[in-house]
Motif scaffolding. Structure first.
Motif, PDB file in Angstrom:
ATOM      1  N   ASP A  68     -44.839  80.642  51.718  1.00  0.00           N
ATOM      2  CA  ASP A  68     -45.898  79.849  51.101  1.00  0.00           C
ATOM      3  C   ASP A  68     -45.560  78.365  51.029  1.00  0.00           C
ATOM      4  OD1 ASP A  68     -44.024  79.709  49.081  1.00  0.00           O
ATOM      5  OD2 ASP A  68     -45.233  80.767  47.583  1.00  0.00           O
ATOM      6  N   GLY A  69     -44.392  77.976  51.542  1.00  0.00           N
ATOM      7  CA  GLY A  69     -44.035  76.571  51.590  1.00  0.00           C
ATOM      8  C   GLY A  69     -43.631  75.953  50.264  1.00  0.00           C
ATOM      9  N   LYS A  70     -43.436  76.772  49.229  1.00  0.00           N
ATOM     10  CA  LYS A  70     -43.026  76.267  47.919  1.00  0.00           C
ATOM     11  C   LYS A  70     -41.548  76.578  47.690  1.00  0.00           C
ATOM     12  CE  LYS A  70     -47.615  76.974  45.899  1.00  0.00           C
ATOM     13  NZ  LYS A  70     -48.391  77.669  44.834  1.00  0.00           N
ATOM     14  N   PRO A  71     -40.756  75.608  47.212  1.00  0.00           N
ATOM     15  CA  PRO A  71     -39.321  75.864  47.026  1.00  0.00           C
ATOM     16  C   PRO A  71     -39.082  76.975  46.008  1.00  0.00           C
ATOM     17  CG  PRO A  71     -39.962  73.807  45.973  1.00  0.00           C
ATOM     18  CD  PRO A  71     -41.130  74.240  46.794  1.00  0.00           C
ATOM     19  N   PRO A  72     -38.028  77.751  46.193  1.00  0.00           N
ATOM     20  CA  PRO A  72     -37.764  78.868  45.282  1.00  0.00           C
ATOM     21  C   PRO A  72     -37.170  78.403  43.959  1.00  0.00           C
ATOM     22  CG  PRO A  72     -36.040  78.718  46.938  1.00  0.00           C
ATOM     23  CD  PRO A  72     -37.070  77.691  47.303  1.00  0.00           C
ATOM     24  N   GLY A  73     -37.123  79.325  43.016  1.00  0.00           N
ATOM     25  CA  GLY A  73     -36.546  79.054  41.704  1.00  0.00           C
ATOM     26  C   GLY A  73     -37.623  78.784  40.677  1.00  0.00           C
ATOM     27  N   GLY A  74     -37.702  79.637  39.650  1.00  0.00           N
ATOM     28  CA  GLY A  74     -38.676  79.431  38.587  1.00  0.00           C
ATOM     29  C   GLY A  74     -40.050  79.982  38.877  1.00  0.00           C
ATOM     30  N   ARG A  75     -40.160  80.860  39.868  1.00  0.00           N
ATOM     31  CA  ARG A  75     -41.474  81.427  40.192  1.00  0.00           C
ATOM     32  C   ARG A  75     -41.945  82.428  39.149  1.00  0.00           C
ATOM     33  NH1 ARG A  75     -43.132  81.537  45.948  1.00  0.00           N
ATOM     34  NH2 ARG A  75     -41.909  79.966  47.059  1.00  0.00           N
ATOM     35  N   HIS A  76     -41.003  83.054  38.438  1.00  0.00           N
ATOM     36  CA  HIS A  76     -41.369  84.110  37.498  1.00  0.00           C
ATOM     37  C   HIS A  76     -41.082  83.662  36.068  1.00  0.00           C
ATOM     38  CE1 HIS A  76     -41.695  86.442  41.099  1.00  0.00           C
ATOM     39  NE2 HIS A  76     -40.398  86.414  41.332  1.00  0.00           N
ATOM     40  N   THR A  77     -42.058  83.773  35.205  1.00  0.00           N
ATOM     41  CA  THR A  77     -41.881  83.432  33.799  1.00  0.00           C
ATOM     42  C   THR A  77     -41.070  84.526  33.108  1.00  0.00           C
ATOM     43  OG1 THR A  77     -43.993  82.271  33.772  1.00  0.00           O
ATOM     44  CG2 THR A  77     -43.069  82.923  31.638  1.00  0.00           C
ATOM     45  N   VAL A  78     -40.124  84.102  32.269  1.00  0.00           N
ATOM     46  CA  VAL A  78     -39.291  85.053  31.536  1.00  0.00           C
ATOM     47  C   VAL A  78     -40.165  85.854  30.574  1.00  0.00           C
ATOM     48  CG1 VAL A  78     -37.454  85.251  29.827  1.00  0.00           C
ATOM     49  CG2 VAL A  78     -37.219  83.648  31.732  1.00  0.00           C
ATOM     50  N   LYS A  79     -40.041  87.176  30.642  1.00  0.00           N
ATOM     51  CA  LYS A  79     -40.873  88.042  29.809  1.00  0.00           C
ATOM     52  C   LYS A  79     -40.128  88.599  28.610  1.00  0.00           C
ATOM     53  CE  LYS A  79     -43.844  89.447  33.668  1.00  0.00           C
ATOM     54  NZ  LYS A  79     -44.364  90.588  34.480  1.00  0.00           N
ATOM     55  N   ASP A  80     -38.792  88.701  28.717  1.00  0.00           N
ATOM     56  CA  ASP A  80     -38.014  89.242  27.607  1.00  0.00           C
ATOM     57  C   ASP A  80     -36.587  88.727  27.716  1.00  0.00           C
ATOM     58  OD1 ASP A  80     -36.717  90.842  29.610  1.00  0.00           O
ATOM     59  OD2 ASP A  80     -38.331  92.305  29.419  1.00  0.00           O
ATOM     60  N   ALA A  81     -35.779  89.040  26.710  1.00  0.00           N
ATOM     61  CA  ALA A  81     -34.400  88.545  26.669  1.00  0.00           C
ATOM     62  C   ALA A  81     -33.602  89.019  27.869  1.00  0.00           C
ATOM     63  CB  ALA A  81     -33.724  88.988  25.366  1.00  0.00           C
ATOM     64  N   ALA A  82     -33.893  90.209  28.372  1.00  0.00           N
ATOM     65  CA  ALA A  82     -33.128  90.765  29.490  1.00  0.00           C
ATOM     66  C   ALA A  82     -33.340  89.988  30.781  1.00  0.00           C
ATOM     67  CB  ALA A  82     -33.494  92.231  29.695  1.00  0.00           C
ATOM     68  N   SER A  83     -34.499  89.363  30.930  1.00  0.00           N
ATOM     69  CA  SER A  83     -34.789  88.635  32.171  1.00  0.00           C
ATOM     70  C   SER A  83     -34.485  87.136  32.051  1.00  0.00           C
ATOM     71  CB  SER A  83     -36.250  88.832  32.568  1.00  0.00           C
ATOM     72  OG  SER A  83     -37.118  88.337  31.575  1.00  0.00           O
ATOM     73  N   ARG A  84     -34.018  86.691  30.903  1.00  0.00           N
ATOM     74  CA  ARG A  84     -33.676  85.284  30.689  1.00  0.00           C
ATOM     75  C   ARG A  84     -32.260  85.026  31.179  1.00  0.00           C
ATOM     76  NH1 ARG A  84     -31.808  82.198  25.804  1.00  0.00           N
ATOM     77  NH2 ARG A  84     -32.735  80.116  25.905  1.00  0.00           N
ATOM     78  N   LYS A  85     -32.108  84.076  32.077  1.00  0.00           N
ATOM     79  CA  LYS A  85     -30.803  83.785  32.674  1.00  0.00           C
ATOM     80  C   LYS A  85     -30.191  82.520  32.065  1.00  0.00           C
ATOM     81  CE  LYS A  85     -31.598  87.066  35.675  1.00  0.00           C
ATOM     82  NZ  LYS A  85     -30.964  88.394  35.519  1.00  0.00           N
ATOM     83  N   ASP A  86     -28.865  82.497  32.046  1.00  0.00           N
ATOM     84  CA  ASP A  86     -28.123  81.270  31.782  1.00  0.00           C
ATOM     85  C   ASP A  86     -27.865  80.623  33.136  1.00  0.00           C
ATOM     86  OD1 ASP A  86     -27.869  81.913  29.018  1.00  0.00           O
ATOM     87  OD2 ASP A  86     -26.185  83.229  29.504  1.00  0.00           O
ATOM     88  N   ILE A  87     -28.308  79.380  33.318  1.00  0.00           N
ATOM     89  CA  ILE A  87     -28.233  78.733  34.639  1.00  0.00           C
ATOM     90  C   ILE A  87     -27.617  77.352  34.493  1.00  0.00           C
ATOM     91  CG2 ILE A  87     -29.518  78.002  36.671  1.00  0.00           C
ATOM     92  CD1 ILE A  87     -31.711  80.030  35.816  1.00  0.00           C
ATOM     93  N   TRP A  88     -26.678  77.043  35.384  1.00  0.00           N
ATOM     94  CA  TRP A  88     -25.995  75.757  35.405  1.00  0.00           C
ATOM     95  C   TRP A  88     -26.286  75.114  36.753  1.00  0.00           C
ATOM     96  CZ3 TRP A  88     -19.972  75.296  34.463  1.00  0.00           C
ATOM     97  CH2 TRP A  88     -19.667  73.991  34.054  1.00  0.00           C
TER      98      TRP A  88
END
Length: 431
Positions: A279-299
């Motif tokens: 789709d020509g859009k850069p990856p990262g952040g495509r999915h909204t966090v829905k719960d604590a289990a899907s929330r990532k720590d990112i550096w």
């Protein structure tokens, strides 16, 4: 003698200080060219205890364009495994002695994905050994091999994922399943990568976020989106560069690599082989966090002068970090896109911190350039001794600064917290 017993077979590793090292462990069966990797099985490996004290196979590749200015070796990688097209899906594991004691306490895991513009690099060369990171970070370190260049990233119509991306996914599945046998915690995995490896990590946050809990994204060309049109263009350039009568499927490895080099010149640009983003859009952040289990720590990190190494490809050894082209490439390709990636990820609900490496070794004109963070994390003084990046800084200074970075990596892998102070860097938090 240190031996690990996996369902697929047993492997004897070596020891460096208080870290056990296992090299060349296959995570996929031998494969045919351009085919998806399949999980390794006991039936697909040799019987008996396998020697894992030496580097395993690397994916056949041409020399890195950055070697004269950054790595300092030409044309072959140092002390690495031999090229082998069908058996290069292997990984190395670095296990602190504390993890080998099987005391019940599992260590955090860092899975490192090398860079190289999707055309070069390997976990099975001594630039990328994880011994010091495992020791200073007190974590189990895994460095993965994957297919690069034509073999890993030439676009094939109808194939959703590049072979190299499929390799990453299978390797992380292998780690998730087996890392406990090395004393690692399968519920605390940090995916990390630099440059193309960082972009791969960024991509996996969208494709398979279930495979890791944290991510370290270092100097990613974060806003790049290699389209289907780009993929078709380089594929056609490859085909037209092959000897008459040969196809990508039938050509020898030597012919493929020569065609890859020719096609790269024809197409131009900083990257000619990469994961295709439909789709020509850069990856990262495509999915909204829905719960604590899907929330990532990112550096998310970048170098203050990331672009100077690439400017040197045009300007040669007289290039400086302060040159206009160096600054433009840094800002346009790495720094600003990394900040925008961090903002996208934070907006999606992840916990995100950022870091800019600012230390420049005395006597090195390119400054805090692309890849200068690598000797602070991986390899050792012997592996990097010919690198121009070392400048006039002593081994002691490199190790002192590197130890601080490696401890910070371990802290992040353990707790998800970005350290407030890290010598030679600037940190600002976006959360």
């Amino acid at each position: 003698m240190v031996v690990v017993h996996l369902p697929q077979g047993s492997y004897e590793g070596g020891t460096q200080g208080d870290v056990n090292c296992y090299h060349g462990i296959p995570y996929a069966q031998p494969f045919e060219r351009f085919k998806s990797p399949k999980p390794v099985t006991k039936a697909s490996t040799s019987s008996g205890v396998q020697d894992a004290t030496k580097f395993g196979p690397i994916c056949p590749q041409n020399a890195s364009r950055l070697e004269p200015h950054v790595y300092g070796r030409w044309p072959a990688p140092p002390n690495g495994g031999h090229p082998d097209e069908s058996d290069c899906c292997v990984l190395s594991v670095y296990q602190p002695e504390s993890a080998a004691q099987k005391s019940g306490q599992k260590l955090p895991v860092i899975v490192y994905m090398h860079g190289g513009a999707w055309q070069t690099g390997s976990s099975e060369i001594n630039w990328y050994t994880g011994t010091a990171l495992a020791r200073d970070g007190n974590c189990v370190v895994v460095t993965i091999n994957y297919r690069v260049g034509i073999l890993g990233y030439m676009y094939h119509q109808g194939k959703d994922l590049a072979c190299g991306t499929e390799d990453h996914i299978l390797a992380l599945e292998f780690v998730r399943t087996h890392i406990e046998l090395f004393g690692g915690d399968p519920s605390n995995i940090t995916a990390a990568g630099q440059s193309a490896g960082a972009y791969n990590t960024q991509l996996l946050l969208d494709l398979r976020p279930d495979l890791f809990e944290r991510a370290i994204i270092m100097s990613s060309p974060a806003n790049m989106a290699f389209t289907v049109e780009n993929g078709n263009k380089i594929a056609e350039a490859v085909k037209s560069s092959l000897p008459s009568g040969q196809t990508p499927q039938t050509a020898s490895v030597t012919e493929l690599l020569q065609a890859q080099a020719s096609a790269s010149v024809k197409v131009g640009g900083l990257a000619q082989f990469a994961p295709v983003i439909a789709d020509g859009k850069p990856p990262g952040g495509r999915h909204t966090v829905k719960d604590a289990a899907s929330r990532k720590d990112i550096w998310v990190t970048w170098m203050q002068h990331d672009g100077s190494a690439f400017a040197a490809l045009a300007g040669g050894f007289e290039t400086k970090a302060s040159d206009e082209l160096s600054i433009k490439i840094t800002d346009d390709v790495f720094k600003n896109p990394s900040i925008e990636l961090a903002q996208r990820l934070a907006k999606a609900g992840h916990k995100v911190g950022t870091l800019e490496h600012q230390w420049t070794p005395e006597g090195f004109k390119l400054g805090a350039t692309h890849c200068l963070d690598l000797p602070l994390i991986l390899g050792d003084a012997e592996a990097w001794k010919l690198s121009p990046m070392r400048g006039k800084a002593s081994n002691e200074e490199w190790d002192r600064r590197g130890s601080a970075v490696r401890r910070a990596f371990g802290q992040f892998a353990r707790t998800g917290e970005v350290p407030e102070v890290l010598e030679g860097t600037e940190i600002k938090s976006i959360s």
